[in-house]
Scaffold this active site. Structure first.
Site, PDB file in Angstrom:
ATOM      1  N   ASP A   3      15.605  23.100 -30.406  1.00 65.65           N
ATOM      2  CA  ASP A   3      16.234  21.894 -30.949  1.00 65.65           C
ATOM      3  C   ASP A   3      17.754  21.919 -30.900  1.00 65.65           C
ATOM      4  O   ASP A   3      18.399  20.909 -31.163  1.00 65.65           O
ATOM      5  CB  ASP A   3      15.801  21.678 -32.403  1.00 65.65           C
ATOM      6  CG  ASP A   3      16.481  22.658 -33.347  1.00 65.65           C
ATOM      7  OD1 ASP A   3      16.521  23.867 -33.022  1.00 65.65           O
ATOM      8  OD2 ASP A   3      16.987  22.218 -34.388  1.00 65.65           O
TER       9      ASP A   3
ATOM     10  N   CYS B 248       3.229   1.634   2.819  1.00 61.92           N
ATOM     11  CA  CYS B 248       4.450   0.825   2.668  1.00 61.92           C
ATOM     12  C   CYS B 248       5.524   1.634   1.943  1.00 61.92           C
ATOM     13  O   CYS B 248       6.702   1.627   2.318  1.00 61.92           O
ATOM     14  CB  CYS B 248       4.169  -0.442   1.859  1.00 61.92           C
ATOM     15  SG  CYS B 248       3.051  -1.606   2.639  1.00 61.92           S
TER      16      CYS B 248
ATOM     17  N   ASP C 221      19.769  26.507 -27.585  1.00 64.77           N
ATOM     18  CA  ASP C 221      18.490  26.616 -26.871  1.00 64.77           C
ATOM     19  C   ASP C 221      18.551  26.002 -25.474  1.00 64.77           C
ATOM     20  O   ASP C 221      17.600  26.140 -24.703  1.00 64.77           O
ATOM     21  CB  ASP C 221      17.377  25.896 -27.656  1.00 64.77           C
ATOM     22  CG  ASP C 221      17.181  26.461 -29.050  1.00 64.77           C
ATOM     23  OD1 ASP C 221      17.232  27.696 -29.191  1.00 64.77           O
ATOM     24  OD2 ASP C 221      16.981  25.670 -29.998  1.00 64.77           O
TER      25      ASP C 221
ATOM     26  N   ASP D  50      11.891  28.460 -30.638  1.00 60.36           N
ATOM     27  CA  ASP D  50      13.041  28.763 -31.491  1.00 60.36           C
ATOM     28  C   ASP D  50      12.561  28.644 -32.941  1.00 60.36           C
ATOM     29  O   ASP D  50      11.662  27.867 -33.251  1.00 60.36           O
ATOM     30  CB  ASP D  50      14.149  27.750 -31.205  1.00 60.36           C
ATOM     31  CG  ASP D  50      15.285  27.850 -32.197  1.00 60.36           C
ATOM     32  OD1 ASP D  50      15.842  28.950 -32.345  1.00 60.36           O
ATOM     33  OD2 ASP D  50      15.590  26.828 -32.835  1.00 60.36           O
TER      34      ASP D  50
ATOM     35  N   CYS E 175       0.842  -1.199   0.000  1.00 62.53           N
ATOM     36  CA  CYS E 175       0.000   0.000   0.000  1.00 62.53           C
ATOM     37  C   CYS E 175       0.872   1.242   0.000  1.00 62.53           C
ATOM     38  O   CYS E 175       2.096   1.165   0.066  1.00 62.53           O
ATOM     39  CB  CYS E 175      -0.927   0.024   1.219  1.00 62.53           C
ATOM     40  SG  CYS E 175      -0.039   0.281   2.779  1.00 62.53           S
TER      41      CYS E 175
END
Length: 734
Positions: A625, A24, A629, A431, A21
């Site tokens: 990309d 736990c 960036d 970008d 559970c």
């Protein structure tokens, strides 16, 4: 394990076994956080893993395993067959639960029938005792073992609630069966609750079995991804084809893949021509043409011809393995809302035990008739119905399903926080080059390239440059017979261009802006014409004048306009950033319907712009990309990288669009909204269930209509609550 000890600080995800559970999971987390050398620790109950950041100079996974074992749980140590061990453990756990659930039901249901319909027969207590004993102490033994281990360490969990409630009901019934006169002399009927202790065990075990089945569905995305990995591969050895296990493939091996087979490792085609189904990576249904020099990826399907390729990435380094790893890590991460739930769960069991005690005492004090009997049944019902499992499963199951669904749709989400935050985005910074555009500019015009010396100079400087534009310019110059010469000095000037020395002369290669800064720009009608057309320009100059120039234009991605429109319609403000000149930026912005854009932006300026929006109170997403960036991606609240970009950008970003489709940004946001909605529904039902269920179990309806909840009914309701939360989370798959 050797590779783990090379670095002082290591980050690792380790499977945890034995948890039943949410409490736990908190117990494991509590034990691990106390250990020296553990810098960070997050246990996920839903997928049974712990994410650890540890100082390997101060501790080791083996030491931590020993500590976890001392409180009744275990860690599966990292090895080559960890995944196999985890699957074996889950299979064994499922089979064991199934046997226990069926066995307890076979014995427990008759006890329940006897208790309901034959309660006044003198032989019923003895038969019920015989039948319920194996249910409680054989099929339900783990509840008592785990509760004892928890008690030794001063903590409590779901097992504590079940063990206390069924144990009290069982031993009270044994006493009553052996000494019924004890109650008769006090004017009380000698009630037995064997059926309560047995049927609670039955319902809890059935609930756990259903929960285990439902949880296994939440990780189906991982299973599907693992299924994409072939087990064997054909290698060319001494000129002959040999089939070997995939584990034996090494970088540099020559691999053969036949029509209809899955590609086993990442590599580069050496020979052959075919079309490969890469939909599991890109999301695109159209097969991709492959020939000499093209890349192939693990898990994709070769459709037509035979391909021979050079293995470049094997084992855990392949794209598919990295996707599997990141999805697993993401599914194991915790959303911010889960931290609040964890705090609640940490005090939940002690509070419930307290409520049960208060309930018992209240009935003993305020009810004169059958006080003990009512006190017992209500306190047992409180303990049983107050299972914290639904609360513990509410957030992680939704996160697991959401991240798995995203992976299937070509969106790789690295952590739960990004999935939770994405729906709150009100500003997205994009970008331009490589994100909104293809990043593959074509040459539109040039001047000054009549002299072979200038062409050689231009190609030599470009050859040393890592700028994306160089990839378009170099082939163009080589078509003009440009020859590379050795530079005596080369310097990359960030965001401006490059500086090079050839034969003791200094040359500059870069933008109009840099030429102006250097004081060597001359007004020219051609330059103005290029700017008016929105072309990107690259100039080559010496210390006195511009010698040559090239004009390029990047192509806007086909789905960019549709993606931008969808985001704007949902109320998100779009901002475009680019290092290109104003005219080029303006042209792209107008075509895409973007009103806010900034041109001639340096890499460091991108993160400043993101920070400025955040300081205004905006929740900002950054989509990029390139390496340039990465700083802005790290600064943003939600960072999204394009998979065809740089490895650095993908490492920094928390979300990667595997297919490079910009429309996936809206899909991520919509998935985030749906996931958040499911989490809120789960938490509502988990809380409302306990808020309503516990008082009813305590007997608040008894003065009104005489209703007392039977512990058997409480067990059924508890099991239903956990299963309903997981089932609700699975709706995200649709």
């Amino acid at each position: 394990m050797e590779n783990l000890e090379e670095h002082t600080t290591i980050h690792i995800q380790v499977p945890v076994t034995g948890m039943t559970c949410a409490a736990c999971a908190l117990s494991v987390e509590k034990v691990l956080k106390k250990q020296e050398g553990v810098e960070n620790c997050a246990v996920n109950f839903a997928n049974e893993t712990v994410q650890l950041t540890i100082d390997s100079d101060k501790t080791s996974i083996e030491k931590l395993q020993s500590k976890v074992q001392s409180v009744g749980y275990d860690l599966i140590l990292p090895s080559d067959d960890t995944r196999t061990q985890v699957e074996a453990y889950k299979t064994q756990k499922h089979d064991s639960l199934k046997r226990s659930a069926i066995g307890s039901a076979i014995l427990g249901i008759p006890v329940s029938i006897l208790g309901m319909f034959f309660m006044n027969e003198p032989w019923v207590p003895w038969v019920s005792w015989i039948l319920s004993t194996p249910v409680v102490f054989y099929f339900g033994k783990n509840f008592f073992f785990n509760a004892w281990k928890q008690a030794l360490h001063g903590s409590a969990n779901m097992d504590t609630l079940v063990a206390v409630s069924t144990g009290v009901a069982y031993f009270f019934s044994v006493f009553t069966t052996l000494f019924p006169e004890f109650w008769h002399h006090r004017g009380l009927h000698a009630h037995i609750y064997f059926e309560a202790s047995a049927i609670v065990i039955v319902f809890v075990l059935i609930g756990k079995l259903l929960e285990e089945n439902a949880k296994s569905n939440t990780s189906s995305a991982i299973k599907k991804l693992i299924g994409f990995q072939p087990k064997t591969v054909w290698l060319i050895v001494n000129g002959e084809e040999q089939q070997v296990p995939i584990d034996e493939v090494r970088v540099g091996d020559r691999v053969v893949v036949k029509p209809g087979e899955r590609i086993a490792v990442d590599g580069k085609v050496l020979f052959g021509h075919s079309f490969v189904d890469e939909s599991m990576i890109s999301g695109e249904p159209i097969p991709v043409e492959k020939s000499k020099g093209t890349k192939v990826f693990s898990g994709t399907i070769n459709q037509q011809g035979i391909l021979k390729f050079l293995a470049e990435k094997v084992g855990s380094e392949t794209l598919l393995s990295q996707i599997i790893k990141r999805v697993q890590e993401a599914q194991g991460s915790k959303a911010p809302i889960q931290k609040l739930v964890d705090k609640i769960a940490s005090v939940f069991v002690p509070v419930v035990l307290g409520i049960a005690i208060v309930t018992f005492i209240s009935w003993m004090v305020f009810d004169g008739t059958n006080a003990f009997s009512y006190a017992l049944i209500t306190s047992v019902s409180v303990l049983v119905i107050a299972c914290p499992c639904a609360l513990g499963l509410a957030t992680p199951t939704a996160i697991m399903v959401g991240i798995g669904k995203a992976a299937e749709e070509g969106m790789l989400i690295k952590d739960a926080e990004s999935l939770e935050l994405a729906h709150r985005l009100d500003t997205i910074v994009l970008d331009k080059t490589g994100t909104l555009t293809e990043g593959k500019p074509s040459i539109k015009d040039s001047f000054g390239l009549e002299d072979s010396h200038i062409i050689d100079l231009f190609v030599s400087v470009e050859q040393a440059s890592s700028h994306p534009l160089a990839q378009a310019i170099i082939p163009f110059l080589k078509e003009k017979n440009g020859k590379t010469q050795t530079l005596s000095h080369f310097e990359n000037v960030v965001g401006k261009g490059v500086k090079a020395v050839l034969e003791e002369s200094t040359y500059f290669l870069g933008s109009v802006k840099w030429m102006r800064e250097l004081g060597i720009y001359q007004e020219n009608q051609l330059y103005h014409h290029w700017q008016n057309l929105g072309y990107t320009t690259v100039f080559l100059a010496n210390e006195k004048e511009i010698l040559a120039g090239i004009a390029l234009e990047d192509t806007i991605k086909p789905d960019a306009k549709k993606a931008i429109s969808a985001l704007q319609e949902s109320g998100i403000e779009i901002v475009m950033l680019t290092g290109d000149n104003h005219k080029t930026a303006q042209k792209v912005a107008l075509e895409l319907g973007i009103t806010q854009f900034k041109a001639e932006v340096l890499p460091s300026d991108k993160s400043k712009i993101v920070r400025e929006f955040q300081q205004k109170g905006n929740v900002v997403g950054m989509v990029g990309d390139g390496i340039n960036d990465s700083e802005a991606l790290a600064q943003a609240d939600v960072s999204i990288a394009m998979s065809k970009g740089s490895d650095v950008a993908m490492d920094v970003a928390k979300i990667t669009l595997i297919s490079d489709q910009l429309t996936k940004i809206s899909e991520v946001i919509n998935l985030s909204k749906r996931t958040q909605s499911i989490i809120q529904q789960n938490l509502f039902w988990a809380f409302i269930y306990n808020i309503i269920g516990i008082p009813i179990a305590a007997g608040v309806l008894f003065p009104i209509n005489g209703f007392l909840m039977n512990p058997m009914l409480a067990g059924a309701a508890m099991a239903f609550s956990s299963v309903s939360v997981v089932t609700n989370s699975l709706r995200l798959k649709k």
